[in-house]
Motif scaffolding. Sequence first.
Motif, PDB file in Angstrom:
ATOM      1  N   PHE A 172      42.649  26.531  46.783  1.00 22.66           N
ATOM      2  CA  PHE A 172      42.708  25.114  46.435  1.00 22.66           C
ATOM      3  C   PHE A 172      41.979  24.285  47.490  1.00 22.66           C
ATOM      4  O   PHE A 172      42.082  24.537  48.699  1.00 22.66           O
ATOM      5  N   GLY A 173      41.298  23.256  46.996  1.00 16.51           N
ATOM      6  CA  GLY A 173      40.651  22.308  47.894  1.00 16.51           C
ATOM      7  C   GLY A 173      39.268  22.716  48.344  1.00 16.51           C
ATOM      8  O   GLY A 173      38.599  21.965  49.047  1.00 16.51           O
ATOM      9  N   LEU A 174      38.774  23.918  47.960  1.00 15.52           N
ATOM     10  CA  LEU A 174      37.463  24.380  48.417  1.00 15.52           C
ATOM     11  C   LEU A 174      36.467  24.286  47.250  1.00 15.52           C
ATOM     12  O   LEU A 174      36.634  24.937  46.221  1.00 15.52           O
ATOM     13  N   ASP A 175      35.418  23.474  47.449  1.00 17.57           N
ATOM     14  CA  ASP A 175      34.374  23.336  46.425  1.00 17.57           C
ATOM     15  C   ASP A 175      33.218  24.302  46.655  1.00 17.57           C
ATOM     16  O   ASP A 175      32.602  24.780  45.701  1.00 17.57           O
ATOM     17  N   ASP A 176      32.894  24.567  47.901  1.00 19.17           N
ATOM     18  CA  ASP A 176      31.737  25.402  48.217  1.00 19.17           C
ATOM     19  C   ASP A 176      32.134  26.879  48.211  1.00 19.17           C
ATOM     20  O   ASP A 176      33.075  27.293  48.905  1.00 19.17           O
ATOM     21  N   THR A 177      31.392  27.671  47.462  1.00 13.55           N
ATOM     22  CA  THR A 177      31.660  29.111  47.395  1.00 13.55           C
ATOM     23  C   THR A 177      31.331  29.755  48.740  1.00 13.55           C
ATOM     24  O   THR A 177      30.267  29.485  49.317  1.00 13.55           O
ATOM     25  N   PRO A 178      32.211  30.588  49.286  1.00 15.55           N
ATOM     26  CA  PRO A 178      31.920  31.259  50.569  1.00 15.55           C
ATOM     27  C   PRO A 178      30.653  32.108  50.470  1.00 15.55           C
ATOM     28  O   PRO A 178      30.357  32.710  49.431  1.00 15.55           O
ATOM     29  N   ARG A 179      29.907  32.182  51.587  1.00 17.64           N
ATOM     30  CA  ARG A 179      28.671  32.950  51.641  1.00 17.64           C
ATOM     31  C   ARG A 179      28.692  33.883  52.852  1.00 17.64           C
ATOM     32  O   ARG A 179      29.303  33.566  53.881  1.00 17.64           O
ATOM     33  N   VAL A 180      27.956  34.994  52.705  1.00 19.71           N
ATOM     34  CA  VAL A 180      27.700  35.890  53.835  1.00 19.71           C
ATOM     35  C   VAL A 180      26.215  36.180  53.850  1.00 19.71           C
ATOM     36  O   VAL A 180      25.618  36.495  52.815  1.00 19.71           O
ATOM     37  N   ALA A 181      25.584  36.030  55.011  1.00 19.30           N
ATOM     38  CA  ALA A 181      24.132  36.217  55.152  1.00 19.30           C
ATOM     39  C   ALA A 181      23.377  35.395  54.123  1.00 19.30           C
ATOM     40  O   ALA A 181      22.328  35.793  53.624  1.00 19.30           O
ATOM     41  N   GLY A 182      23.936  34.211  53.781  1.00 19.81           N
ATOM     42  CA  GLY A 182      23.301  33.335  52.829  1.00 19.81           C
ATOM     43  C   GLY A 182      23.510  33.700  51.378  1.00 19.81           C
ATOM     44  O   GLY A 182      23.026  32.997  50.486  1.00 19.81           O
ATOM     45  N   VAL A 183      24.258  34.760  51.089  1.00 16.36           N
ATOM     46  CA  VAL A 183      24.479  35.224  49.721  1.00 16.36           C
ATOM     47  C   VAL A 183      25.859  34.771  49.265  1.00 16.36           C
ATOM     48  O   VAL A 183      26.859  35.074  49.929  1.00 16.36           O
ATOM     49  N   PRO A 184      25.970  34.035  48.137  1.00 16.33           N
ATOM     50  CA  PRO A 184      27.297  33.601  47.677  1.00 16.33           C
ATOM     51  C   PRO A 184      28.138  34.800  47.255  1.00 16.33           C
ATOM     52  O   PRO A 184      27.656  35.714  46.580  1.00 16.33           O
ATOM     53  N   LEU A 185      29.399  34.789  47.656  1.00 13.80           N
ATOM     54  CA  LEU A 185      30.299  35.864  47.258  1.00 13.80           C
ATOM     55  C   LEU A 185      30.719  35.680  45.803  1.00 13.80           C
ATOM     56  O   LEU A 185      30.783  34.553  45.290  1.00 13.80           O
ATOM     57  N   LEU A 186      30.990  36.796  45.163  1.00 10.05           N
ATOM     58  CA  LEU A 186      31.558  36.743  43.822  1.00 10.05           C
ATOM     59  C   LEU A 186      33.068  36.715  43.996  1.00 10.05           C
ATOM     60  O   LEU A 186      33.681  37.701  44.423  1.00 10.05           O
ATOM     61  N   VAL A 187      33.681  35.560  43.709  1.00  8.28           N
ATOM     62  CA  VAL A 187      35.096  35.353  43.986  1.00  8.28           C
ATOM     63  C   VAL A 187      35.932  35.821  42.796  1.00  8.28           C
ATOM     64  O   VAL A 187      35.755  35.333  41.666  1.00  8.28           O
ATOM     65  N   HIS A 188      36.803  36.801  43.026  1.00  5.77           N
ATOM     66  CA  HIS A 188      37.773  37.240  42.027  1.00  5.77           C
ATOM     67  C   HIS A 188      39.070  36.488  42.308  1.00  5.77           C
ATOM     68  O   HIS A 188      39.770  36.784  43.291  1.00  5.77           O
TER      69      HIS A 188
END
Length: 929
Positions: free
Chosen positions: A851-867
């Motif tokens: 909750f409260g997070l709009d930006d998808t987390p990234r690693v090495a500039g690659v967006p994670l696929l959030v399950h």
Amino acid sequence: MIRDDALRLPVREALPALRDALDGPGCAVLCAPPGTGKTTLVPLALAGLVPGLGAGDGAVRRVVVAEPRRIAARAAARRMAWLLGEKVGRSVGYTVRGERVVGPQTCVEVVTTGVLLQRLQRDQELAGGGGGRAVDAVVIDECHERHLDADTVAAFLVDVRETLRPELRLVAASATTDAEGWARILGGAPVVEAAGTAHPVDVVWAPPARPVRPPHGMRVDPALLTHVASVVRRALRERDGDVLCFLPGVGEIGRVAGQLGDLDGVEVLQVHGRAPAAVQDAVLAGGERRRVVLATSVAESSLTVPGVRVVVDSGLAREPRVDHARGLSSLTTVRASQAAGRQRAGRAGREAPGAVYRCWAEAEDGRLPRFPSPEMKVADLTAFALQAAVWGDPGAAELALLDAPPAGAMAAARDVLVAIGAVDGVTGRVTGRGVRLSRAGVHPRLARALLDAAPRVGARRAAEAVALLSEEPPREYGDDLAAGLRAARRGADAYAARWRGEVGRLTSAVSTSSGGAGPLAGGTVDVTSASAPAPSALDISHPPAHDSAPGEPSADAPQSGSDGHTSVPGNPRAHAPQSRPASHTPAPGNPPADAPKGNAPDDLVVGLVAALAFPERIARRADDGTYLMVGGTRAEVGGGSGLAGARWVAVAVADRAAGAGHARVRLGAVVDEGVARAAAASTYAEGDEVAWVDGDLVARRVERLGAVELVVRPIKEPDAGLVREGLVAGLRREGLGLLRWSRDAGALRDRLRFLRRHLGEPWPDVSDAALLARADDWLEPELGRARRRADLGRIDAGQALTRLLPWATGEAVRLDALAPERVEVPSGSRVRVDYTDPEQPVLAVKLQEMFGLDDTPRVAGVPLLVHLLSPAGRPAAVTADLASFWRDGYRAVRAELRGRYPKHPWPEDPAGAAPTRYTKARQERTQRG
């Protein structure tokens, strides 16, 4: 005086254009349909034997006509002699292997391409040394068939015209050919076309009622042969005249003939290269009774079978193939080309309107190849490579060829030639021994066997065995060469007659050759005893030099004018070594090298010859009854074979049937281990071997001939380097799963794979192939301490992988920053990232913690696929765009899950809600506290 029949031949109208081409550029491509007279009238006109159609100066010139087959050469010569009203041997003669009918007045000589090839190597200018007349013109007939000898002859003749004899006239003639390609090869030669007057031929499509199995190897579906026989019967009922039936080989001809044996009032004849000359002549002479002529492709070109009004075409042909991986070469059955189909159909319209019955569907016709496969592309090139080397162009790079020889086939051919001492292993240039081998008139392997076996068993005994191998004996002779030899000696069939003639020719070739006797001279191989010689008794990798001047063996026919020297003056490209005498001293206790051993049993003689010719096909019987060849191919003998049970055999002919895992021995000889060791000495090796066998490391001391293990002893303290190689081999065979892969080790490999995929260097490639290739880099020192399979299982793969990190560049310290094991989510939890898919890693986290997070987390500039998980840890949604999910997808998930999990918060505005790991009650207590 020439008969009027010749003057009425359609090609007569093209002779002025052909004469202009030869008077100008000096060469031409003649395209003339079957039956127009290109094979008969054109050579006579070129020689000046046809009044008003010659060169115009009244001179009689010498013309050589090259035909692809012996039967065609004899038939063409006889036809031309008949047109002149003469006997063969006067103005027109012929030369084929083992038979020459020429006279002092002969000005048109018909030869096979093999004969002309040998003649060119001895007399490059075709000057007819020794008082003979120089050749003025050469006609290469039926060049569309693309036989290896014909392509080679054409290339050599182009070379001769360019460098030695620009006045030599050259004609490439065929009914169906690549005219533009041949014109290019001949240096832009004009194309002269002759109009045909062939009669119309009806096409009758007669496919089998039920599907038949396609040909494979030498096998033809018996159902197809039965169908062909039925079509022949149908043609006899529906049409008048004789029937010419095309089949792929001698065996198929015999089987169809057997099915037609009950025809009443019809004579069934068989025409093929092995048929007696008398039978061939009878077919070409015609007959009073109605006839069915069963023929191979020899009847496609250069000869007319009188009386034929119907052709039955099986649609099959035989072409050579070579399997370099298994070291096997043989003929194989293929679908005949469209060009061959036209040639065959044309036989029915030579004398009157006719018909062709094609034993395949009309819809298949367009899918057939346009032309036959050039032998240059598909055949064994050993003989070609030797001819090119003798010519002075070992790589055939400067030869004018329609198709360049495949590099792999030429490399394999050169390996064989180096092994038998025919060419220098460094420069590729021909040796004196190679020149001698090339003049034997047989395949270089057989020439090697002939020359090296003759000093040990006598010239005639060696020639008998080689003659048996130069033309495969009939199947009824069996697969045992020794039995076949005895059958040929007492035989009264056509094969036996040709065999006896070839024996005489080969015996003469050995007897008239001077120089060294070959690797066996002075050695210890004695086929009259069963004692095993030392492996070095016969080393085909480094045979002694034989640079003495070889004599003039009778190759395809006796020739005059050879100077008998290795160095050939006038050869446009040859640089053969200078001749010098060779001396050979017999080993103590052995007879002189030239002493015949008439008491040697037949099986030992043919075994020695076969082993010398095919050392990589020497095979030893395994426990399961199969045979393992020195070259690594496994083979088996048929039931009832004369070779069954033998410990060692030398395989002369083998093929692999459809679906079979092993090759099948079709012709071979029994040998003892002594002959095997001697003939295959170049493959002998001994030493310690550490191999991965049955899932673990085995250390042994082995003596071997190639793939065949002779003596095996276990060793207790193998070399550490060999052990390491054996362990790596085990890893490559069974995979990296032999190592200990903890969860952390697997996760580290996944992280490195992800970084390699998105950032590239300096992050290492950790694929199986890359890790196995660099095993010494990342598995040391653990690999150096391992001694068996169990030791591999103790190696911590994760710890070993850290050695591949880019420490030198300093990038290794950024591993956790670029591809962290865990990422912190808004709730404060540190959640593990799954890098299993290097394209897009996965973050599996409870929905309320995001909750409260709009930006998808990234690693090495690659967006994670959030399950996004439910409170119970089950998947609720998957997104790579959290902002979009909160806006569009959350509402449906909330409606579905809040009733199921009422104790957990389900705010209407998740983007503005506080993240939590707890239930609503616990969250309130935490906030109050």
